[in-house]
Design a protein around this motif. Sequence first.
Motif, PDB file in Angstrom:
ATOM      1  N   MET A 199     -35.353  15.245  31.030  1.00 56.05           N
ATOM      2  CA  MET A 199     -35.681  15.110  29.630  1.00 56.05           C
ATOM      3  C   MET A 199     -36.617  16.248  29.228  1.00 56.05           C
ATOM      4  O   MET A 199     -37.596  16.509  29.880  1.00 56.05           O
ATOM      5  N   ASN A 200     -36.273  16.882  28.119  1.00 56.79           N
ATOM      6  CA  ASN A 200     -37.033  18.037  27.692  1.00 56.79           C
ATOM      7  C   ASN A 200     -37.652  17.754  26.333  1.00 56.79           C
ATOM      8  O   ASN A 200     -36.939  17.480  25.377  1.00 56.79           O
ATOM      9  N   LYS A 201     -38.958  17.852  26.216  1.00 57.67           N
ATOM     10  CA  LYS A 201     -39.644  17.509  24.980  1.00 57.67           C
ATOM     11  C   LYS A 201     -39.941  18.720  24.106  1.00 57.67           C
ATOM     12  O   LYS A 201     -40.537  18.594  23.061  1.00 57.67           O
ATOM     13  N   LEU A 202     -39.539  19.906  24.527  1.00 55.98           N
ATOM     14  CA  LEU A 202     -39.803  21.108  23.775  1.00 55.98           C
ATOM     15  C   LEU A 202     -39.045  21.089  22.450  1.00 55.98           C
ATOM     16  O   LEU A 202     -37.839  20.885  22.413  1.00 55.98           O
ATOM     17  N   ILE A 203     -39.768  21.276  21.353  1.00 54.95           N
ATOM     18  CA  ILE A 203     -39.159  21.345  20.026  1.00 54.95           C
ATOM     19  C   ILE A 203     -38.810  22.807  19.763  1.00 54.95           C
ATOM     20  O   ILE A 203     -39.685  23.651  19.679  1.00 54.95           O
ATOM     21  N   LEU A 204     -37.527  23.086  19.662  1.00 60.61           N
ATOM     22  CA  LEU A 204     -37.086  24.460  19.448  1.00 60.61           C
ATOM     23  C   LEU A 204     -36.642  24.732  18.026  1.00 60.61           C
ATOM     24  O   LEU A 204     -36.690  25.858  17.570  1.00 60.61           O
TER      25      LEU A 204
ATOM     26  N   THR B  52     -30.083  16.061  26.956  1.00 57.18           N
ATOM     27  CA  THR B  52     -29.954  16.507  28.352  1.00 57.18           C
ATOM     28  C   THR B  52     -29.827  18.025  28.497  1.00 57.18           C
ATOM     29  O   THR B  52     -29.769  18.519  29.614  1.00 57.18           O
ATOM     30  N   LEU B  53     -29.782  18.754  27.398  1.00 55.15           N
ATOM     31  CA  LEU B  53     -29.708  20.207  27.494  1.00 55.15           C
ATOM     32  C   LEU B  53     -31.021  20.777  28.007  1.00 55.15           C
ATOM     33  O   LEU B  53     -32.097  20.364  27.564  1.00 55.15           O
ATOM     34  N   SER B  54     -30.920  21.720  28.928  1.00 60.28           N
ATOM     35  CA  SER B  54     -32.125  22.403  29.414  1.00 60.28           C
ATOM     36  C   SER B  54     -32.650  23.311  28.302  1.00 60.28           C
ATOM     37  O   SER B  54     -31.934  23.622  27.337  1.00 60.28           O
ATOM     38  N   THR B  55     -33.862  23.763  28.434  1.00 59.72           N
ATOM     39  CA  THR B  55     -34.434  24.678  27.453  1.00 59.72           C
ATOM     40  C   THR B  55     -33.589  25.939  27.349  1.00 59.72           C
ATOM     41  O   THR B  55     -33.330  26.433  26.247  1.00 59.72           O
TER      42      THR B  55
ATOM     43  N   LEU C 218     -28.050  28.063  21.591  1.00 64.58           N
ATOM     44  CA  LEU C 218     -27.524  27.565  20.321  1.00 64.58           C
ATOM     45  C   LEU C 218     -28.058  28.409  19.170  1.00 64.58           C
ATOM     46  O   LEU C 218     -29.235  28.762  19.152  1.00 64.58           O
ATOM     47  N   ILE C 219     -27.183  28.717  18.238  1.00 66.82           N
ATOM     48  CA  ILE C 219     -27.589  29.463  17.048  1.00 66.82           C
ATOM     49  C   ILE C 219     -27.297  28.574  15.846  1.00 66.82           C
ATOM     50  O   ILE C 219     -26.132  28.335  15.501  1.00 66.82           O
ATOM     51  N   PHE C 220     -28.364  28.049  15.246  1.00 66.94           N
ATOM     52  CA  PHE C 220     -28.203  27.190  14.075  1.00 66.94           C
ATOM     53  C   PHE C 220     -28.058  28.033  12.817  1.00 66.94           C
ATOM     54  O   PHE C 220     -28.721  29.053  12.664  1.00 66.94           O
ATOM     55  N   PHE C 221     -27.168  27.577  11.928  1.00 68.13           N
ATOM     56  CA  PHE C 221     -26.980  28.227  10.639  1.00 68.13           C
ATOM     57  C   PHE C 221     -27.761  27.452   9.588  1.00 68.13           C
ATOM     58  O   PHE C 221     -27.888  26.227   9.681  1.00 68.13           O
TER      59      PHE C 221
END
Length: 151
Positions: A1-6, A24-27, A33-36
């Motif tokens: 579990m990764n709590k980092l807010i990206l 479940t995605l690693s950092t 991922l590229i958000f639009f």
Amino acid sequence: MNKLILFNENTHPESWRINDPSCTLSTSKKKELIFFDKEHSKKLWHNCISKKYTHLLLLNESQIKIRHSETLDFTNPKKGELFFKNHLKNATLVIFFWGPLCSCLAPAKTVSKHWNDFFLPSDENSITYIPNTNKIIFSFEERFFAGTIKK
């Protein structure tokens, strides 16, 4: 579990799924991922999914041809991974839409392996689009559909 807010959830409303500690995605995978932004997402939806409709469930058989459907268990992601690998096998990148106002560019392998971080059982407007092919994957509850957008 990764709590980092990206990702900024104000700019990218559905990114909460990726920011969520249960994701479940690693950092390193999240950083791929590229958000639009909303405007770019809207233009992509208009060009890739529908010029007329803003909700996936409004599309009918004249706009979508379903080639395969399967029920996937969100608690058993391995079975779902096989479904996605099969339908994304020739794709490198996909555009994932959480409706017309939020989308991201994602590696197809990441969506295949972590499909249950992108889709939720309650989704009615999420869709994976394979650029330059018009191929799509979408769901209604636990039923997943692979097909083609008719243009």
